[in-house]
Enzyme design. Structure first.
Site, PDB file in Angstrom:
ATOM      1  N   ASP A  18       0.806  -1.238   0.000  1.00 63.30           N
ATOM      2  CA  ASP A  18       0.000   0.000   0.000  1.00 63.30           C
ATOM      3  C   ASP A  18       0.832   1.278   0.000  1.00 63.30           C
ATOM      4  OD1 ASP A  18      -0.776  -0.156   3.598  1.00 63.30           O
ATOM      5  OD2 ASP A  18       1.102  -0.222   2.480  1.00 63.30           O
ATOM      6  N   HIS A  19       2.107   1.228   0.369  1.00 61.42           N
ATOM      7  CA  HIS A  19       2.919   2.456   0.498  1.00 61.42           C
ATOM      8  C   HIS A  19       3.674   2.815  -0.774  1.00 61.42           C
ATOM      9  CE1 HIS A  19       2.146   2.060   4.761  1.00 61.42           C
ATOM     10  NE2 HIS A  19       2.867   3.098   5.044  1.00 61.42           N
TER      11      HIS A  19
ATOM     12  N   ASP B  32       3.759  -0.827  11.534  1.00 59.67           N
ATOM     13  CA  ASP B  32       3.279   0.483  11.121  1.00 59.67           C
ATOM     14  C   ASP B  32       2.655   1.150  12.348  1.00 59.67           C
ATOM     15  OD1 ASP B  32       2.477   2.023   8.372  1.00 59.67           O
ATOM     16  OD2 ASP B  32       1.112   2.428  10.034  1.00 59.67           O
TER      17      ASP B  32
ATOM     18  N   ARG C 209      -1.352  12.942   9.810  1.00 58.73           N
ATOM     19  CA  ARG C 209      -0.131  13.716  10.052  1.00 58.73           C
ATOM     20  C   ARG C 209      -0.042  14.874   9.073  1.00 58.73           C
ATOM     21  NH1 ARG C 209       3.428   8.358  11.006  1.00 58.73           N
ATOM     22  NH2 ARG C 209       2.742   8.031  13.145  1.00 58.73           N
TER      23      ARG C 209
ATOM     24  N   SER D 137       6.456   7.524  12.912  1.00 60.30           N
ATOM     25  CA  SER D 137       6.432   6.225  12.275  1.00 60.30           C
ATOM     26  C   SER D 137       7.183   5.126  13.014  1.00 60.30           C
ATOM     27  CB  SER D 137       7.047   6.402  10.875  1.00 60.30           C
ATOM     28  OG  SER D 137       7.603   5.215  10.420  1.00 60.30           O
TER      29      SER D 137
ATOM     30  N   ARG E 121       9.040   3.125  11.321  1.00 55.37           N
ATOM     31  CA  ARG E 121      10.178   2.741  10.443  1.00 55.37           C
ATOM     32  C   ARG E 121      11.468   2.617  11.235  1.00 55.37           C
ATOM     33  NH1 ARG E 121       9.451   8.533   7.494  1.00 55.37           N
ATOM     34  NH2 ARG E 121       7.331   7.789   7.624  1.00 55.37           N
TER      35      ARG E 121
HETATM   36  O1  LIG Z   1       7.300   4.683   7.355  1.00 59.47           O
HETATM   37  C1  LIG Z   1       6.611   3.654   7.271  1.00 59.47           C
HETATM   38  O2  LIG Z   1       6.690   2.826   6.359  1.00 59.47           O
HETATM   39  C2  LIG Z   1       5.595   3.384   8.349  1.00 59.47           C
HETATM   40  C3  LIG Z   1       4.946   4.683   8.756  1.00 59.47           C
HETATM   41  C4  LIG Z   1       4.030   5.220   7.681  1.00 59.47           C
HETATM   42  O3  LIG Z   1       2.871   4.414   7.491  1.00 59.47           O
HETATM   43  C5  LIG Z   1       3.642   6.629   8.026  1.00 59.47           C
HETATM   44  O4  LIG Z   1       2.429   6.915   8.079  1.00 59.47           O
HETATM   45  O5  LIG Z   1       4.580   7.421   8.221  1.00 59.47           O
HETATM   46  N1  LIG Z   1       4.277   4.480  10.042  1.00 59.47           N
HETATM   47  O6  LIG Z   1       3.412   5.298  10.366  1.00 59.47           O
HETATM   48  O7  LIG Z   1       4.672   3.590  10.779  1.00 59.47           O
HETATM   49  S1  SF4 Z   2      -0.686   6.948   7.955  1.00 56.96           S
HETATM   50 FE1  SF4 Z   2       0.861   5.530   7.207  1.00 56.96          FE
HETATM   51  S2  SF4 Z   2      -0.276   3.588   6.933  1.00 56.96           S
HETATM   52 FE2  SF4 Z   2      -1.799   5.209   7.136  1.00 56.96          FE
HETATM   53  S3  SF4 Z   2      -2.287   5.789   5.031  1.00 56.96           S
HETATM   54 FE3  SF4 Z   2      -0.685   7.180   5.773  1.00 56.96          FE
HETATM   55  S4  SF4 Z   2       1.218   6.239   5.141  1.00 56.96           S
HETATM   56 FE4  SF4 Z   2      -0.346   4.676   4.977  1.00 56.96          FE
END
Ligand SMILES: O=C(O)C[C@@H]([C@@H](O)C(=O)O)[N+](=O)[O-]
Ligand code: SF4
Length: 747
Positions: free
Chosen positions: A95-96, A160, A448, A641, A643
């Site tokens: 999905d990313h 995640d 975010r 995140s 990550r």
């Molecule tokens: O950086 C990633 O791959 C995971 C990250 C991402 O989904 C995000 O919303 O920043 N997260 O929120 O954990």
């Molecule tokens: S917050 Fe992270 S998991 Fe959710 S849609 Fe955004 S990038 Fe994807």
């Protein structure tokens, strides 16, 4: 059916007995979070009343979910763990890595080509080790997990930070780094500090323009981005029953933005309805049979101040819509005060793009309430002043929304329907703009709004709101528009008001199947090849063990100032393509962090060359000279995140210590797992003593022990020295990880 019904039957058969045994031992009423946590202890024999906020506890989660940007590093580590199959049901979700540009069809075709090597790797590793694989286009991990795998009373981890979305179905679902997911996938203990408990009592009922998103937008303003760190937010009270399961999920999802370990709701009729609508009648029946164990005890609900560490009251009946931002999710403003704030702060008043989607707000109900406003554009002879981008949460949602005429309604007002994926939320947005230097505003239904996160542009002011408010501000094209009281000029020159949004909690005709994109594992033990010359994937070499000495005379790599999230440490967007290649992705290390000495990003003093250079370039030179370095930071370092790249990159570039005023939970654990030293100032004022040309020593490591402070010595350029105490939260096992070089080495 893709979920493991046998596992669920076994779980619910044993669940009540577990709760009774816990109650006998603890001899006190239980909150919901405690029931679920204690029902998932790794070692059920020695149950004790663990101290919240202090004791580390080993758990046995029921399942693991990973998404394609974090699964690569997680699986590369799992491949080194010596197991043939995963120990618990696990899934990977693509999905990313899909960039939003032209629209779903073209974007998925492009992504399938550009990411072929990574998708094949994830698919083949999943198939070989018994992991379910969800192809690009199937949906965003947290929507797909809610639709297929989440279950009341369960516990899961996900690579995640928005894994807590499953709290909408009464699950304890926790975001972790890949190394933690490997613990669970290898059947080992998964360790977590017993969380504090924040009880949020909801009363009343949402009405008018207010949406579930506004609960967490308001709460973010109360708790701030670090207020929930190491705590579980447990919602209770009469107001919970009126919220749909996906509305509850929205609230739990964005609990990540206040640093919460997770968030959850008690099991109720709304959850049962959602389970049944998504083909899980038997799960609803089993949960209903043990419903008492799926909510806090009556005594707790009656006297919450005795059982939660903090109580916050929110009256849904008077809750206003909120708009949070810019640049931080806890800058919360009720819509009635927002216009004034925009004018006072000089935010770019023209709202340039509306974006509805992300794992937080892309459910059927979200789309249906937003589309009720899109219909009004036509009915009231208005037009949408700004372009609209929509990312449906999953193929099941998209196909059902299409069948119910929603996609047409969005497209009729000019919307672009992007893939069922993260897209702009993670910076996967090929945004077309006339002038990237112009300050501009966007409004999203995401979670975010950090600088540069959506489009890489520091001049973009991003605001987070509900899908309904995002839609209203897209129609108006004006940040100062308040749909609760303002009118809009229509094509006939009349001032018209938007009526309140309406929508369906669940599709009246049920969900369509949609082409779900799930691939079951074959378990065939094929070899997994990673091409040595690959630029996207690189097999992992173990990090070196500690040499038994103090860390002396480390050059200060960077002293960061202000907010330093995982997006600042390891930027997503264009850098996602290197998430399986530690050496390549390390080139982005801390490039978004602000240098306290010059207020700039990615410009630090290199003591070897006496010039200024990039953070990663400077670290790389020190590493080539065998010199370890240290990073200094302020509050809530590593916010955001899961990550673990944000921890592995400094580790790879021979940064040995992160010294901060405070850490975000997931990131602090990621640093420990990767053998880094995560230290905090005992006296935060000592942060100011650190000068740009200092050499820093960390002494006392030979006696490194839980609860025992270490010492930092500053060697200033003028020959003078200063020292101060620093503290840590390492327990014995975690100190073992540091000594061994990483948790994986210490297995
Ligand atoms: O950086 C990633 O791959 C995971 C990250 C991402 O989904 C995000 O919303 O920043 N997260 O929120 O954990
Ligand atoms: S917050 Fe992270 S998991 Fe959710 S849609 Fe955004 S990038 Fe994807």
């Amino acid at each position: 059916m893709v979920y493991d019904l046998a596992m669920l039957k076994a779980f619910y058969t044993l669940y009540e007995g577990k709760i009774e045994r816990i109650r006998t031992i603890l001899q006190r009423p239980l909150t919901l979070a405690e029931k679920i946590l204690y029902a998932h202890l790794y070692d059920e024999k020695n149950v004790k009343d663990y101290k919240r906020g202090e004791d580390y506890v080993n758990f046995r989660p029921d399942r693991v979910a990973m998404q394609d940007a974090t699964a690569q590093m997680a699986l590369l580590q799992f491949m080194n763990a010596g197991r043939d199959e995963v120990a618990v049901p696990s899934t990977v979700h693509c999905d990313h890595l899909i960039q939003a540009y032209k629209g779903a069809k073209e974007d998925i075709a492009t992504a399938t080509k550009t990411n072929e090597e990574v998708y094949n790797f994830l698919r083949d590793v999943s198939s070989r080790y018994g992991i379910g694989f969800w192809q690009p286009g199937a949906g965003i991990i947290h929507q797909v997990v809610l639709e297929n795998y989440a279950f009341p009373g369960g516990m899961m981890v996900g690579t995640d930070s928005h894994t807590p979305n499953a709290g909408g179905l009464g699950m304890v679902a926790i975001g972790v780094g890949g190394a933690d997911a490997v613990d669970v996938m290898t059947g080992m203990e998964w360790e977590l500090k017993m969380p504090r408990l924040i009880g949020v009592r909801l009363t009343g009922k949402l009405n008018g323009w207010a949406a579930p998103k506004d609960v967490i937008l308001k709460l973010a303003g109360i708790l701030t981005v670090k207020g929930g760190t190491n705590a579980i937010i447990e919602y209770f009270g009469p107001g919970t029953a009126s919220l749909s399961a996906t509305g509850k999920a929205t609230i739990c999802n964005m609990g990540a933005e206040v640093g919460a370990t997770t968030s959850l709701f008690p099991y109720d009729e709304r959850m049962a309805a959602y389970l049944k609508a998504t083909g899980r009648v038997e799960v609803a029946d089993m949960a209903t049979a043990v419903a008492e164990g799926l909510r806090a005890d009556d005594e707790v609900v009656a006297n919450p101040e005795k059982y939660y560490d903090r109580i916050i009251d929110i009256d849904l009946s008077t809750l206003e819509p909120y708009i949070n931002g810019p640049f931080t999710p806890d800058a919360a403003t009720p819509v009635s005060e927002f216009a004034e704030k925009v004018l006072k702060n000089g935010y770019p008043r023209k709202m340039e793009v509306g974006l509805i989607g992300s794992c937080t707000n892309s459910s059927y109900q979200d789309l249906s309430r937003a589309v009720s406003l899109a219909h009004q554009v036509t009915e009231k002879r208005l037009y949408a002043a700004a372009p609209l981008i929509v990312n449906p949460g999953s193929e099941r949602i998209r196909a059902t929304a299409e069948r119910d005429g929603m996609i047409d309604a969005f497209e009729k007002i000019g919307a672009t329907i992007m893939a069922n994926a993260c897209g702009p939320c993670i910076g996967q947005w090929k945004r077309v703009t006339d002038d990237p230097t112009r300050k501009n505003s966007i409004v999203t239904s995401f979670n975010r709004n950090f600088a540069k996160r959506a489009d890489g542009n520091p001049n973009t002011y991003a605001f987070v709101a509900s899908p309904e408010l995002t839609m209203a501000l897209t129609i108006a094209g004006d940040l100062c528009f308040n749909p609760l009281k303002d009118t809009l000029l229509n094509a006939d020159g009349e001032q018209v008001k938007l009526s309140e949004p309406t929508g369906e909690e669940l599709p009246p005709e049920g969900f369509t199947a949609g082409s779900e994109g799930y691939i079951a594992p074959s378990h065939a033990k094929t070899d997994i090849a990673v091409a040595p010359q690959s630029q996207r994937l690189q097999l992992l070499a173990p990090f070196p063990a500690w040499d038994g000495e103090d860390l002396l005379n480390m050059p200060l790599l960077i002293k960061t100032q202000g907010k330093c999230t995982t997006d600042h440490i390891s930027m997503a967007g264009p850098w996602l393509r290197f998430r399986g290649h530690l050496e390549n992705i390390s080139d982005n290390m801390l490039m978004g962090a602000v240098n306290a000495f010059n207020g700039e990003t990615n410009k630090v003093w290199n003591r070897s060359t006496n010039t200024y250079g990039t953070v990663s370039g400077t670290a790389k030179l020190y590493k080539s000279e065998g010199i370890p370095s240290i990073v200094v930071a302020e509050e809530n370092y590593g916010e955001g995140s899961s990550r673990e790249h944000a921890a592995m990159e400094p580790r790879f570039l021979n940064v040995r210590v992160i010294l901060a005023k405070s850490f975000a939970r997931i990131h602090e654990t990621n640093l420990k797992k990767q053998g880094m030293l995560a230290l905090t100032f005992t006296d935060k004022a000592d942060y100011d003593k650190i000068r740009e040309h200092d050499l820093l020593s960390v002494v006392g490591l030979k006696d490194f022990a839980p609860g025992r402070n270490l010492k930092v010595v500053l060697h200033h350029e003028d020959g003078s020295k200063e020292s101060f105490e620093v503290q840590h939260t390492y327990n014995e096992q975690q100190i073992g990880w540091f000594r061994a070089g990483s948790a994986l080495n210490a297995r």
